[in-house]
Design an enzyme around this catalytic site. Sequence first.
Site, mmCIF file in Angstrom:
data_model
loop_
_atom_site.group_PDB
_atom_site.id
_atom_site.type_symbol
_atom_site.label_atom_id
_atom_site.label_comp_id
_atom_site.label_asym_id
_atom_site.label_seq_id
_atom_site.Cartn_x
_atom_site.Cartn_y
_atom_site.Cartn_z
ATOM 1 N N CYS A 407 0.811 -1.211 0.000
ATOM 2 C CA CYS A 407 0.000 0.000 0.000
ATOM 3 C C CYS A 407 0.851 1.270 0.000
ATOM 4 O O CYS A 407 0.519 2.245 -0.662
ATOM 5 C CB CYS A 407 -0.970 0.004 1.152
ATOM 6 S SG CYS A 407 -0.189 -0.220 2.737
ATOM 7 N N HIS A 451 -2.028 0.663 7.124
ATOM 8 C CA HIS A 451 -2.350 0.981 5.742
ATOM 9 C C HIS A 451 -1.894 2.410 5.445
ATOM 10 O O HIS A 451 -1.659 3.203 6.351
ATOM 11 C CB HIS A 451 -3.870 0.847 5.550
ATOM 12 C CG HIS A 451 -4.300 0.881 4.119
ATOM 13 N ND1 HIS A 451 -3.732 0.107 3.151
ATOM 14 C CD2 HIS A 451 -5.278 1.600 3.497
ATOM 15 C CE1 HIS A 451 -4.310 0.339 1.993
ATOM 16 N NE2 HIS A 451 -5.266 1.252 2.174
ATOM 17 N N ASP A 467 -7.888 5.761 -2.552
ATOM 18 C CA ASP A 467 -7.045 4.645 -2.123
ATOM 19 C C ASP A 467 -6.613 3.854 -3.347
ATOM 20 O O ASP A 467 -7.360 3.020 -3.848
ATOM 21 C CB ASP A 467 -7.805 3.755 -1.146
ATOM 22 C CG ASP A 467 -6.877 2.778 -0.457
ATOM 23 O OD1 ASP A 467 -5.706 2.659 -0.893
ATOM 24 O OD2 ASP A 467 -7.317 2.137 0.509
#
Lengths: 657, 305
Positions: A407, A451, A467
């Site tokens: 991520c 994250h 995202d």
Amino acid sequence: MKHADNINTPLLYRLSFITALVVAPHFQRLDLSITLALLAVLTLRLTTLYFTRWKPGRLLLFFVTILCAVLIFSVYPLLMGLEAKVALLSLMLSLKLMECRTQRDLKIVVFLGYFTLITHFLFDQEMLLVGYIFLMVIALTSLLVESSRSSKATGWRFTSLRYSASLLLQAMPIMLVLFFLFPRISGPLWNLGVDNSTGRTGLSDSMTPGSISNLIRSRAVAFRVDFDQAAPPPRQRYWRGPVLWRTDGKRWTRAKFLQAAPVTYRSSAQPIRYQVTLEPSPNDWLYALDLPETLPPEATLLPDFQILAKEIRNQRYRYAATSRLAYHTGPLNQREQRLALQLPDNITTRMEELVRQWRLEASTDRDLVNRALRHFRTEPFYYTLTPPLLGDNPSDQFLFESRRGFCEHYATSFTTLMRIAGIPSRVVTGYQGGELNPIGNYLIVRQSDAHAWSEVWLEESGWTRVDPTAAVAPERIEQTFEFDLEENSGLGIPVIFSAGDYGLFKNLTRQFRLGVDAANASWHRWILGYSKEQQQKLMQQFGLENLSAMKLALGMILATALLIPILLYLLRLRGEVKPDPVVKDYQRFCKRLSRTGIKRFPHEGPKDFAQRVMRKRPDLKPSVNAITQHYIKLRYGRSDGTKLRQQFHRLVRQFRA
Amino acid sequence: MKELLDQVVREAGRIIVGKEQTLRLALTCLLANGHLLIEDLPGVGKTTLAHTLAKLLGLQYQRIQFTSDLLPADIMGVSVYHRGDESFQFHPGPVFTQLLLADEINRATPKAQSALLEAMEERQVTTDGKTRALPQPFFVIATQNPAHQIGTFPLPESQLDRFLMRLHIGYPDEQAERLLLSGEDRRRLLEQLPACLTLEQLKILQQQVSNIYVADALLDYIQDLLKFSRTSPRFNHGLSPRAGLALINSARAWALQAGHQEVLPEDVQAVLAATVGHRLHSSGDTGIDEGASLAQHLLQSVPLP
């Protein structure tokens, strides 16, 4: 007489064994050499018990003691820190065991054992440990019981355990009173120089590629959340942590805001109310759902919606907050704009080329964002836990060469690209998702849920969460993030998400794990978290408000003083079903005499006692004589007349000493 | 009856001066139909005490001096071939008597000791395959010297247990000793001593002892004593049920002597040291006899229920 109170070998075995168990939880905390020394001393004790001929002489014991002392001073030179003291205590306890011969020695070891048990709380206050310590207290007490019993006494071998358990059970009400009423010190009671932050994992205030993918290997709990209403769906559970603005092309860091400006945003969504129980962390920020609205009083909200606590807490910390999931943050100020467009030096031409390409295709900023997401979705990008190592320019390398990342790779390179396109953007780190525990009905957020995502500022919606990871691996966001580390250990291999169909065994262990976690959570909340405020709240329920510590202490003493007679009464009820009225009358007679200083010994017979009384107080002779005669007749004689009984009762009532 | 017993004690007190308590205990032991072990140094009057009791109670009396070469036959008797009848005839040994004084019992070999101890327990003697009953009543008063001496065979616990009581006489106090030294020859006095009791009276007295009432409260007390001896770490082992029976019987006899209608805790306490002293051992056994102090500890540790 000299050897009369020696303790026997079975008891010594038991004592050694229980001492080992008492010290055992320290093994993991102490230096390995100290642990080995402890085990060596205990083994020496057991072998000398087994081979009775091989008795350790004084010289040997002296030598061993010196050796232990040298060892401790070599491991902990100045005896600094808690560990050193605990090591000293544990070693000395086991050495005392070596010279344990008499009852007195046994008592010393047992009392030292009680003390050693307390030291465990300095390191750990988990429920399991507390349960273990309860068992150890029972075991230690049983040693005291055993030592005051004849070794030839018949019956179950572990009767003493039953005795000590029932003894401690009887002390339970008093323990509860002390627990609830003992004046609390606000602040950590146990925090006596224990460094809790070492070895803790968690997010940090800067990010380089790979920092989060290291974090997610830890199953440790970051925090737990109780929602006042239903929990939001997984794709909306973005727990906001540090917001990163500045970058040098590799490392992302926070921006410095001189003061916390009053932050507002427009929102039409319903507020979500929840309580977070944060595990001890070395950081000074708190986590909240995007975007936080109300905060705990001891925290401030920075302009980028990061929550700062006033102090670093080494203790588990519980706070309440509300958030709204849909929002419009309004216009951007100059400073923010400058920060959100800052670019590193290592922008390559192919990155600029890529963005220029997108700009041509898209008419608005929003379209450009979507175009970029489509790029991640359609090109062969993979989501992996073990991204290949990147060089000096990770964004470029990731975008055009490796295309395998976690991520943080997606978030940082996406943000960089947006900045090239002239769209203000920033990276937000935090946690995403979490596991709902149906048993305690709360959310567990683990380190593995760490994250990173992006936020872009768009004219029509203000700061907007984007995202890029969701574009590559939507499962990561939609489901509880669970994966098998074994399966995903190969370098650069795309993540295989668990489909959620567990085997029966796995399902059961999962249920069990969740149950234990729920129990632990309530343990922390109700027992360890029983603070001054909670105490005050409890007192308020009884209509006692704002009690000072002094009054609480007085209340505690009062409650104990009330409780003890009740317990005694209950015990007596159990022991003696119906006290003999004759005995009762006689006891009254003895009591009256004892007030004048003539006390009956517990073993003294009535006749002997009467003679003693009459010698001291000749004036009482007739009445004492009559009472004693009656008592003997009634208690030891054949006669059992009610008339005699009444007479006796009258005599005692009339008796005045 | 109390007067009669008091008179026995008074008469005996003329011979054994200044030892009324010991005399009463010895009498109690015989009333409870038990055997008596007297343990003390030579010369304090063990033998005289036994002799006096035999005389006063009007009992037949025999004495055996135990030595290391004493054989069971020396105690029980032998069958000798009779030429005239061409048969074996049994010549009864000294054990066939009403009161037997076994002097220095720990000097004999275990074989001889056990022969006597069987007779004490069974009140019968078996020789040549024939069992012969001993006369009624049958008492044994044994004496032994407690000091460590070479060539003794200390009685094992199981055999000590057969004795209802163990008594120490001890040195007389100054006044009594003076009386003893200045007075007449005790041996001659002993010969002149009249019998205070007949056999019939003794039987009646023993009957009365068993009639003394024991209340539940007192049984509770005795059980508490037994229980304490079994659970306290001070004792190597607890008192046996036989010890409990011995305690009750002696307390009954003491109560009769003290003129009580029923057994009082004081009666139990009076006989406690003599009855349980030789049955108790401290847990860290040192070989030193601590019977008296252990009995005292027992007495003071158990409260009256």
